[in-house]
Motif scaffolding. Structure first.
Motif, PDB file in Angstrom:
ATOM      1  N   ASN A  41       0.836  -1.194   0.000  1.00 34.50           N
ATOM      2  CA  ASN A  41       0.000   0.000   0.000  1.00 34.50           C
ATOM      3  C   ASN A  41       0.875   1.250   0.000  1.00 34.50           C
ATOM      4  OD1 ASN A  41      -2.287   1.666   0.277  1.00 34.50           O
ATOM      5  ND2 ASN A  41      -1.788   1.867   2.444  1.00 34.50           N
ATOM      6  N   ASN A  44       1.941   2.163  -3.387  1.00 33.45           N
ATOM      7  CA  ASN A  44       0.883   2.808  -4.156  1.00 33.45           C
ATOM      8  C   ASN A  44       0.660   4.253  -3.714  1.00 33.45           C
ATOM      9  OD1 ASN A  44      -1.263   2.853  -6.103  1.00 33.45           O
ATOM     10  ND2 ASN A  44      -2.690   2.791  -4.381  1.00 33.45           N
ATOM     11  N   ARG A  45       0.782   4.481  -2.418  1.00 32.55           N
ATOM     12  CA  ARG A  45       0.595   5.855  -1.944  1.00 32.55           C
ATOM     13  C   ARG A  45       1.673   6.768  -2.497  1.00 32.55           C
ATOM     14  NH1 ARG A  45       1.037   7.595   3.169  1.00 32.55           N
ATOM     15  NH2 ARG A  45       2.196   5.747   3.788  1.00 32.55           N
ATOM     16  N   LEU A  67      -5.393  -6.982  -8.302  1.00 27.73           N
ATOM     17  CA  LEU A  67      -4.500  -6.265  -7.402  1.00 27.73           C
ATOM     18  C   LEU A  67      -4.493  -6.872  -6.007  1.00 27.73           C
ATOM     19  CD1 LEU A  67      -2.726  -3.763  -6.986  1.00 27.73           C
ATOM     20  CD2 LEU A  67      -4.791  -2.523  -6.357  1.00 27.73           C
ATOM     21  N   PHE A  68      -3.306  -7.078  -5.484  1.00 26.18           N
ATOM     22  CA  PHE A  68      -3.160  -7.539  -4.104  1.00 26.18           C
ATOM     23  C   PHE A  68      -2.379  -6.467  -3.347  1.00 26.18           C
ATOM     24  CE2 PHE A  68      -3.765 -11.138  -6.801  1.00 26.18           C
ATOM     25  CZ  PHE A  68      -4.643 -11.949  -6.099  1.00 26.18           C
ATOM     26  N   LEU A  69      -3.115  -5.683  -2.585  1.00 22.10           N
ATOM     27  CA  LEU A  69      -2.525  -4.550  -1.894  1.00 22.10           C
ATOM     28  C   LEU A  69      -2.155  -4.985  -0.481  1.00 22.10           C
ATOM     29  CD1 LEU A  69      -2.159  -1.868  -3.238  1.00 22.10           C
ATOM     30  CD2 LEU A  69      -4.350  -1.127  -2.352  1.00 22.10           C
ATOM     31  N   GLU A  71      -0.608  -4.442   3.369  1.00 23.42           N
ATOM     32  CA  GLU A  71      -0.236  -3.514   4.421  1.00 23.42           C
ATOM     33  C   GLU A  71       1.079  -3.971   5.044  1.00 23.42           C
ATOM     34  OE1 GLU A  71      -1.505  -0.615   6.382  1.00 23.42           O
ATOM     35  OE2 GLU A  71      -2.113  -0.353   4.304  1.00 23.42           O
ATOM     36  N   ASP A 188       7.771   8.400   5.142  1.00 20.66           N
ATOM     37  CA  ASP A 188       6.683   9.361   5.328  1.00 20.66           C
ATOM     38  C   ASP A 188       7.188  10.746   5.737  1.00 20.66           C
ATOM     39  OD1 ASP A 188       4.453   8.006   4.544  1.00 20.66           O
ATOM     40  OD2 ASP A 188       4.139   7.060   6.506  1.00 20.66           O
TER      41      ASP A 188
END
Lengths: 301, 301
Positions: A41, A44-45, A67-69, A71, A188
């Motif tokens: 994820n 993708n972000r 799609l296999f997202l 975490e 981040d």
DNA sequence: CTGAAAGCGCTTACAG
DNA sequence: CTGAAAGCGCTTACAG
């Protein structure tokens, strides 16, 4: 039946609402025309373009993407199980795959392609040359005159971040520059801020440049420098990152960075996957694409 | 066979690399356990959380998502064709669907759910109440004292943007505030910048606040105000947007905004879809979720 | 070229 | 409870 006659009938039937059942075709031909895409994820972000580029490029050759997202890394086993159950034609993984699951995929003859993970042995891959990108940005920062460098890394298991920083550090070392501060982030914004505040709290303030493992942390660091410490960028401290995200080209955040040629990489991935679906026994080729330096006012030219 | 015996055998078989073929099961049961998600690429870029929240919530009930990422409205027909061919169990559409395709889906008994498009007649939906969000942000801006307002809209066909702006305008009108400038954007940063520069070029400079149809344009507008016109935000001009994107909470961009409760919406969408897959004849319920006001230094409290 | 049969890997009644 | 048959909607090789 003659092909054009067949086409004509299908067209007529289609008007009436009939569509051939692709699932039934899949079980009959053992070919689903669907490939799996395993993506964190987080990826993708930070790189929404990857998903778009891949799904569009596949779409051109009539292949759909399931799609296999993820975490977390520990979901991978379950995802591979799903993929095996769906008899997908292939898998593109932008995540590490445990050896056990590699074996399962191989046993099931499902072609696998790593995206931005060139290191895995015996598996084909398409990647950006993150090490070279690290060298590139380090050289750019050195050219601006900085010699005392602070680094904001990613977490220890992040392949891309590690490669980038390895390139940075080796190039810095080759040029006699010093790493005077380090911080471990997670890609981040907040961790970029935290890095600068942490150094300040520990009295470290003699760095002339910050190189972060990605743009988000670079922007966070820059914001902390400017808004928390009252420093000027690049006059007091230069800041550089990776990825060339949109925000790195804003009026407020012109960040020097190294961009990935995502469209070319996606095109290459789709080509490679298509070939491998036809022919299981192609060699485990690795395609490496160079990053592109993006200038920005955060590092003086 | 006894259930536990069956489970035991399956487990043993699984060790040896056997996985039941889900496609074959799908054709046998006429149930694929896959739903289609139609999403504009733009939506994914601006709200990466939507895809994640939906795919995770579906994953909890054993349903996979097949993603159809659109660049343009005119791809929808082809996408619906694909969906019909794949015999998907249902479709969640965050895009407009032409009546003709609605009919095709209905004829094929494929349940449809609109996401953030409550207006479509006779179709179930889960949405944020964008009109109310518009009222909310307008009220917040009015409370800061501004009365002369500039608006940055989205393009004319954008449902979400239109609803937001309708709420804004009606609330402004109710309170005797004036719209002194308008600009049509496309949700991107660049258009926010363009709006401010366009007004400046035309000598319009008497607005006390800007309300943009989303945060990206709000940030662009704010950057242009600060970095191009040398204005202060919020002292000279207040700025507000919608979505509460990450960047709207950066040190450099504290933007007043209205957030969508994406997780709750995704959960609701998945629940509704699951019910509709079981029972085709549920009423076309519309679930509306309120937005949440996010304070920011771009509008004085 | 055409049409009927067999097969893809599963599930679901149904007879025993 | 168990096991063999029929069926899901397609494709593919094969006989005519």
């Amino acid at each position: 039946m003659a092909p054009e006659k067949r086409a004509h009938i299908l067209r007529a039937a289609r008007e009436l609402g009939y569509r051939p059942n692709v699932m039934a075709r899949a079980v009959a031909t053992r070919r689903s025309n669907v490939v799996g895409l395993i993506l964190f994820n987080e990826t993708n972000r930070h790189h929404p373009g990857v998903l778009l580029a891949l799904s569009q490029a596949f779409s051109l050759i009539g292949v759909r993407v399931m799609l296999f997202l993820l975490e977390d890394v520990d979901e991978i086993g379950a995802v591979i199980d799903h993929i095996l159950s769906y008899q997908l034609d292939g898998v593109i993984a932008a995540a590490p795959i445990p050896q056990e699951d590699l074996d399962h995929l191989a046993a099931a003859q499902v072609p696998l392609l790593f995206y931005n993970r060139p290191g895995e042995d015996g598996v084909a891959s398409v990647s950006c040359d993150h090490y070279a990108s690290g060298v590139l940005i380090a050289r750019h920062v050195l050219a601006s005159g900085a010699r005392r460098i602070a680094l904001i890394r990613s977490y220890a298991e992040a392949f891309v971040g590690n490669e980038r920083m390895r390139g940075v550090e080796e190039e810095l070392a080759r040029n006699g520059a010093n790493v005077v501060a380090e911080f471990r982030g997670d890609f981040d914004y907040d961790r970029g801020v935290a890095a600068v505040l942490d150094w300040a709290a520990r009295g470290i303030d003699d760095y002339e440049a910050i190189i972060a493992a990605n743009d988000m942390m670079a922007i966070g660091a820059k914001d902390a420098l400017v808004h928390k410490l009252g420093k000027r960028v690049p006059q007091d401290v230069a800041v550089a990152g990776f990825d060339g995200v949109e925000a790195s080209r804003w009026l407020s955040h012109s960040i020097a960075s190294v961009d990935q040629p995502i469209e070319h990489m996606a095109k290459a991935a789709v080509d490679m996957m298509a070939l491998r679906i036809e022919n299981q026994h192609l060699p485990a080729e690795r395609r490496l694409f160079p990053g592109r330096l993006q200038h920005g006012s955060s590092v003086a030219d």
